[in-house]
Design a protein around this motif. Structure first.
Motif, PDB file in Angstrom:
ATOM      1  N   ASN A   1      26.811  56.223  21.539  1.00  0.00           N
ATOM      2  CA  ASN A   1      27.813  55.926  20.515  1.00  0.00           C
ATOM      3  C   ASN A   1      27.993  57.173  19.650  1.00  0.00           C
ATOM      4  N   TYR A   2      29.191  57.406  19.179  1.00  0.00           N
ATOM      5  CA  TYR A   2      29.535  58.689  18.562  1.00  0.00           C
ATOM      6  C   TYR A   2      30.669  58.505  17.560  1.00  0.00           C
ATOM      7  N   ALA A   3      30.813  59.477  16.687  1.00  0.00           N
ATOM      8  CA  ALA A   3      31.933  59.456  15.737  1.00  0.00           C
ATOM      9  C   ALA A   3      32.614  60.823  15.780  1.00  0.00           C
ATOM     10  N   PRO A   4      33.925  60.834  15.736  1.00  0.00           N
ATOM     11  CA  PRO A   4      34.620  62.123  15.734  1.00  0.00           C
ATOM     12  C   PRO A   4      34.361  62.877  14.434  1.00  0.00           C
ATOM     13  N   ARG A   5      34.545  64.172  14.479  1.00  0.00           N
ATOM     14  CA  ARG A   5      34.405  64.961  13.244  1.00  0.00           C
ATOM     15  C   ARG A   5      35.500  64.539  12.252  1.00  0.00           C
ATOM     16  N   PRO A   6      35.227  64.656  10.958  1.00  0.00           N
ATOM     17  CA  PRO A   6      36.181  64.147   9.947  1.00  0.00           C
ATOM     18  C   PRO A   6      37.609  64.632  10.171  1.00  0.00           C
ATOM     19  N   GLU A   7      37.778  65.901  10.497  1.00  0.00           N
ATOM     20  CA  GLU A   7      39.133  66.458  10.603  1.00  0.00           C
ATOM     21  C   GLU A   7      39.877  65.974  11.850  1.00  0.00           C
ATOM     22  N   ALA A   8      39.142  65.360  12.807  1.00  0.00           N
ATOM     23  CA  ALA A   8      39.796  64.910  14.042  1.00  0.00           C
ATOM     24  C   ALA A   8      40.718  63.722  13.805  1.00  0.00           C
ATOM     25  N   GLY A   9      40.567  63.042  12.661  1.00  0.00           N
ATOM     26  CA  GLY A   9      41.405  61.881  12.392  1.00  0.00           C
ATOM     27  C   GLY A   9      42.800  62.231  11.906  1.00  0.00           C
ATOM     28  N   ALA A  10      43.099  63.521  11.833  1.00  0.00           N
ATOM     29  CA  ALA A  10      44.373  63.949  11.252  1.00  0.00           C
ATOM     30  C   ALA A  10      45.573  63.534  12.097  1.00  0.00           C
ATOM     31  N   SER A  11      45.417  63.451  13.426  1.00  0.00           N
ATOM     32  CA  SER A  11      46.544  63.049  14.275  1.00  0.00           C
ATOM     33  C   SER A  11      46.017  62.389  15.542  1.00  0.00           C
ATOM     34  N   LYS A  12      46.907  61.674  16.208  1.00  0.00           N
ATOM     35  CA  LYS A  12      46.512  61.001  17.442  1.00  0.00           C
ATOM     36  C   LYS A  12      46.076  62.026  18.494  1.00  0.00           C
TER      37      LYS A  12
ATOM     38  N   ALA B   1      45.418  60.906 -16.040  1.00  0.00           N
ATOM     39  CA  ALA B   1      45.711  59.985 -17.142  1.00  0.00           C
ATOM     40  C   ALA B   1      44.494  59.697 -18.015  1.00  0.00           C
ATOM     41  N   ASN B   2      43.310  59.615 -17.398  1.00  0.00           N
ATOM     42  CA  ASN B   2      42.138  59.145 -18.148  1.00  0.00           C
ATOM     43  C   ASN B   2      41.183  60.237 -18.603  1.00  0.00           C
ATOM     44  N   LYS B   3      41.403  61.470 -18.100  1.00  0.00           N
ATOM     45  CA  LYS B   3      40.552  62.598 -18.463  1.00  0.00           C
ATOM     46  C   LYS B   3      39.055  62.242 -18.443  1.00  0.00           C
ATOM     47  N   PRO B   4      38.550  61.804 -17.289  1.00  0.00           N
ATOM     48  CA  PRO B   4      37.137  61.415 -17.210  1.00  0.00           C
ATOM     49  C   PRO B   4      36.222  62.635 -17.221  1.00  0.00           C
ATOM     50  N   LEU B   5      34.922  62.374 -17.459  1.00  0.00           N
ATOM     51  CA  LEU B   5      33.977  63.487 -17.384  1.00  0.00           C
ATOM     52  C   LEU B   5      33.616  63.787 -15.941  1.00  0.00           C
ATOM     53  N   MET B   6      33.789  62.793 -15.073  1.00  0.00           N
ATOM     54  CA  MET B   6      33.655  63.052 -13.628  1.00  0.00           C
ATOM     55  C   MET B   6      34.368  61.957 -12.851  1.00  0.00           C
ATOM     56  N   VAL B   7      34.573  62.197 -11.550  1.00  0.00           N
ATOM     57  CA  VAL B   7      35.160  61.202 -10.674  1.00  0.00           C
ATOM     58  C   VAL B   7      34.153  60.965  -9.552  1.00  0.00           C
ATOM     59  N   THR B   8      34.044  59.707  -9.088  1.00  0.00           N
ATOM     60  CA  THR B   8      33.145  59.447  -7.962  1.00  0.00           C
ATOM     61  C   THR B   8      33.942  58.933  -6.779  1.00  0.00           C
ATOM     62  N   GLY B   9      33.422  59.209  -5.585  1.00  0.00           N
ATOM     63  CA  GLY B   9      34.035  58.706  -4.359  1.00  0.00           C
ATOM     64  C   GLY B   9      32.962  58.254  -3.399  1.00  0.00           C
ATOM     65  N   THR B  10      33.163  57.086  -2.761  1.00  0.00           N
ATOM     66  CA  THR B  10      32.231  56.643  -1.732  1.00  0.00           C
ATOM     67  C   THR B  10      33.008  56.376  -0.451  1.00  0.00           C
ATOM     68  N   ALA B  11      32.313  56.483   0.671  1.00  0.00           N
ATOM     69  CA  ALA B  11      32.934  56.237   1.974  1.00  0.00           C
ATOM     70  C   ALA B  11      31.846  55.863   2.962  1.00  0.00           C
ATOM     71  N   LEU B  12      32.225  55.066   3.944  1.00  0.00           N
ATOM     72  CA  LEU B  12      31.255  54.692   4.972  1.00  0.00           C
ATOM     73  C   LEU B  12      31.491  55.479   6.250  1.00  0.00           C
ATOM     74  N   MET B  13      32.738  55.871   6.490  1.00  0.00           N
ATOM     75  CA  MET B  13      33.073  56.428   7.801  1.00  0.00           C
ATOM     76  C   MET B  13      33.459  57.904   7.708  1.00  0.00           C
ATOM     77  N   THR B  14      33.171  58.624   8.782  1.00  0.00           N
ATOM     78  CA  THR B  14      33.404  60.069   8.744  1.00  0.00           C
ATOM     79  C   THR B  14      34.883  60.408   8.610  1.00  0.00           C
ATOM     80  N   THR B  15      35.737  59.647   9.284  1.00  0.00           N
ATOM     81  CA  THR B  15      37.144  60.039   9.241  1.00  0.00           C
ATOM     82  C   THR B  15      37.822  59.646   7.935  1.00  0.00           C
ATOM     83  N   THR B  16      37.231  58.748   7.168  1.00  0.00           N
ATOM     84  CA  THR B  16      37.853  58.437   5.879  1.00  0.00           C
ATOM     85  C   THR B  16      37.374  59.408   4.799  1.00  0.00           C
TER      86      THR B  16
END
Lengths: 461, 258
Positions: A44-55, B172-187
């Motif tokens: 099982n594998y995941a593509p590199r982040p930048e690979a999601g840019a296009s089909k 708009a809010n001029k925060p002291l920082m912004v946070t981001g979370t993600a589960l997946m590599t492509t997001t």
């Protein structure tokens, strides 16, 4: 198709179960028979982040991944392999993307099969895209796209169809962070099972129509979330006794896929799969020590005990000294399988199974309950009231508590926090009704008011 | 079935959590930290126990006795929450205790606001979001609860948040920082886009990122990125910023662990 509930165990005893052998083997893909006397690496594998840019970029990335794995398997002389493509959201949201990836992968796999005879199959795990920014949207337009993704992938080359479905997660996320046992039961055991019945009836129908295999679901969104939050021995985010409770409750939920027509192999990250194998006799994929590229757990050897396919969970595609990541991890998986297959061929499989199990049996309450003998007992508790989705989930939770308590009276050491969480959970379970309708009504009222993102209409209420 | 003797088991594994466990119970440890003032004590204790009704009851009693509702936020609610976060940091209590206490504290803050004309002053504002394309928000929910528990005003943008919406909220809010979370590599690639658009606008605030597939190497690739391995790092990063560590390099030095 209506769910046909399991009310008895597939195996007469826990000792009958081993790796590589299941009561009901599954033929799939190019020459594979899963659970028919040999174990199979499932990469099982995941593509590199930048690979999601296009089909185009995504398809190219999966072509590289597929070629790398197939080439490494042949180079080192392994007879069989399964590839699992877990969809990135772009692929499930645009079914033609997933289909194109499946087609590209299968084309490469067919070339290797034709040239070298390597047995192989392709699993596509569709993303559960049934949500919008604010709510789960389990029914409606999103559901149509979700099913379309399954159908297109099945028609384009995928052999095994899976998903990690999310039904109940909105309530679970609220409950697990508040030590709320009834909430976990309601979320996983009731809401999760109801959603599973809807989706797996449809997925099984697609598999039948397309000549593919409905392979199974896992409670990744809930039980694995609990396991991930629980973390290691020194983490203080969730008692491990609660994480294993979530896992025990997840078994009757994930079982619903098989009750609706799934054939296996169940998906890798379903640590509940050992319980489901005991009940159904269907083959299962598992992950453990060779999935540390994706996450840590406390049962890396034990969980291999009765696997039919052996997975690495997920690894981002990039270069390592030994080749690309998929080459390195597929080789490691395949060596593990070679060892298990040698044990099978020399009739030493029960010795190896027990060594794997024992090395982690007392590492943690999670591994203790999932040791195959104890997992079998959880299975028995589930089938005792197999026709009632609430009671069987409650039974699994009670059995889990009893098993951990028994263990703690012996060689399983618990921390004070774990013991207290267990005692609180037991007290909570003891106070629960056996009346499913009353439980469901009470929970509907409670969580509608407490969880603002919970939409009862998602579950047909 | 094979099994271990006690002696052989000890050669195979060590339950470090059992070995290291503190002698004191969480309740005993909390008792030592509660303020002694008889009006404040029951509020702080109710926060620790996560009992929302008792918090409100204690606040009402304190207001009846002449305490200023807004002052009670800092003098009682935050003191009680301080006990909770200290014991969590020390490994004496678990995250669910913190979440239940945070629920009770937020309830208490609402009650104080309803009973006052003036607005409370917070330590600062933080904008939180889950990356575009990603709906997995339990990590973000923990981050927001911990930030609020530590006295920060949180703008919670939710999950699957478009890049432009994150940037607009920061403007708009001029925060002291912004946070981001993600589960997946492509997001998580969306983090880089947020970073680039903030820089285009000349905004150079720390962008604390973490989550399932997110790793330190990836976060280090963009100018504003600070990697948080655990949700509990978020309030610590915010505290460090307030204390004067605003340079990204200095924050990375402090919080990057690998």
């Amino acid at each position: 198709m209506a769910a046909k509930r399991y009310t008895s165990m597939a195996y007469a005893s826990a000792d009958e179960m081993t790796f590589g052998v299941s009561k009901h083997p599954v033929k799939a893909g190019l020459g594979l028979e899963i659970g028919a006397g040999y174990t199979i690496p499932e990469v099982n594998y995941a593509p590199r982040p930048e690979a999601g840019a296009s089909k185009e970029k995504l398809v190219k990335e999966y072509e590289r991944i597929t070629t790398d794995i197939m080439a490494r398997m042949v180079q080192v002389g392994f007879p069989a392999v399964i590839l699992e493509t877990e969809h990135v959201q772009q692929m499930s949201n645009n079914p033609s993307w997933g289909a194109e990836v499946a087609h590209a992968q299968k084309t490469i796999m067919e070339e290797y099969h034709d040239e070298y005879g390597i047995k192989c199959a392709l699993r596509h795990t569709i993303g559960d895209i049934r949500e919008n920014r604010d709510f789960l949207q389990l029914r409606g337009d999103k559901y149509s796209v979700f099913l379309e993704a399954f159908e297109q992938c099945a028609k384009s080359g995928a052999d095994l169809l899976s998903v990690e479905s999310m039904g109940g997660k909105e309530v679970f996320d609220h409950a697990v962070l508040r030590n709320d046992i009834p909430g976990m039961l309601y979320a996983i055991g009731c809401l999760g099972s109801m959603d599973m019945e809807m989706i797996w009836s449809d997925i099984a129908a697609i598999a039948q129509k397309t000549g593919t295999v409905a392979a199974g679901d896992t409670d990744c969104a809930q039980a694995n979330t609990a396991m991930f939050i629980a973390g290691g021995l020194l983490d203080k985010n969730l008692a491990h006794t609660l994480a294993i409770l979530a896992r025990a409750i997840s078994a009757p939920r994930s079982l619903v896929a098989y009750e609706c027509g799934a054939m296996g192999p169940g998906k890798d990250c379903g640590y509940e799969n050992i319980i489901i194998k005991a009940i159904t006799g269907k083959p299962m994929t598992q992950e453990g020590k060779t999935s540390t590229c994706a996450h840590s757990d406390v049962m890396g050897n034990l969980i291999m005990q009765c696997c039919d396919c052996w997975s690495n969970e997920s690894v981002e595609y990039h270069g390592e000294f030994g080749g690309t990541t998929v080459q390195c991890w597929s080789e490691s998986l395949a060596y593990d399988c070679a060892l298990m297959n040698t044990a099978l061929e020399t009739k030493n499989e029960k010795v190896l199974r027990d060594l794997l199990m024992l090395s982690d049996r007392y590492r943690d309450p999670q591994s203790y309950v999932l040791a195959y003998d104890n997992a079998y007992k959880v299975g028995q508790a589930i089938v005792k009231d197999g026709d009632n989705i609430y009671l069987r989930a409650k039974n699994a939770a009670v059995a889990c508590c009893d098993i951990v308590s028994e263990g703690a009276a012996g060689k399983l050491e618990l921390s004070r926090f774990e013991s207290k969480a267990l005692a609180d959970a037991k007290a909570s379970l003891d106070s629960l009704t056996d009346d499913m309708d009353k439980f469901m009504d009470d929970c509907l009222t409670k969580y509608k008011s407490e969880v603002k993102v919970f939409l009862p209409e998602n579950y047909g209420f | 079935m094979l099994d271990f003797t006690e002696a052989s088991l000890k050669k195979v594994l060590t339950r470090y959590n059992v070995a290291l466990e503190k002698a004191m119970t969480p309740e005993d440890a909390a008792e030592e930290l509660y303020p002694k003032d008889e009006l404040i004590y029951p509020i702080a204790k109710a926060i620790f126990e996560g009992e929302e009704d008792d918090v409100v009851e204690g606040l009402q009693a304190a207001i009846d006795a002449g305490e200023d509702p807004i002052a009670l936020i800092d003098d009682a609610l935050m003191v009680g929450m301080g006990v909770v976060t200290k014991l969590y940091d020390e490994g004496i209590i678990f995250l669910p205790n913190v979440m239940m206490s945070a629920d009770a504290m937020l309830n208490g803050i609402e009650f104080c606001k309803e009973n006052s004309e003036t607005a409370p002053v917070t330590k600062g504002t933080v904008v939180c979001h889950v990356a575009e394309g990603d709906v997995h928000d339990i990590g973000k929910n923990i981050v927001t609860a911990l930030l609020r528990a530590n006295g920060y005003d949180v703008i919670d943008l939710g999950r699957d948040v478009p890049v432009d919406e994150v940037v607009a909220s920061v403007v708009a809010n001029k925060p002291l920082m912004v946070t981001g979370t993600a589960l997946m590599t492509t997001t998580m690639y969306a983090f880089k886009e947020v970073n680039d658009k903030l820089l285009e606008k000349g905004i150079k605030i720390p962008f604390a990122c973490g989550g399932g597939a997110v790793n330190q190497d990836f976060v280090s690739q963009y100018t504003l990125g600070v990697y948080g391995e655990e949700a509990a790092d978020a309030p610590k990063i915010a505290d460090a910023i307030i204390a004067g560590t605003t340079e990204i390099a200095a924050l990375r030095e402090k919080f990057h662990k690998h």
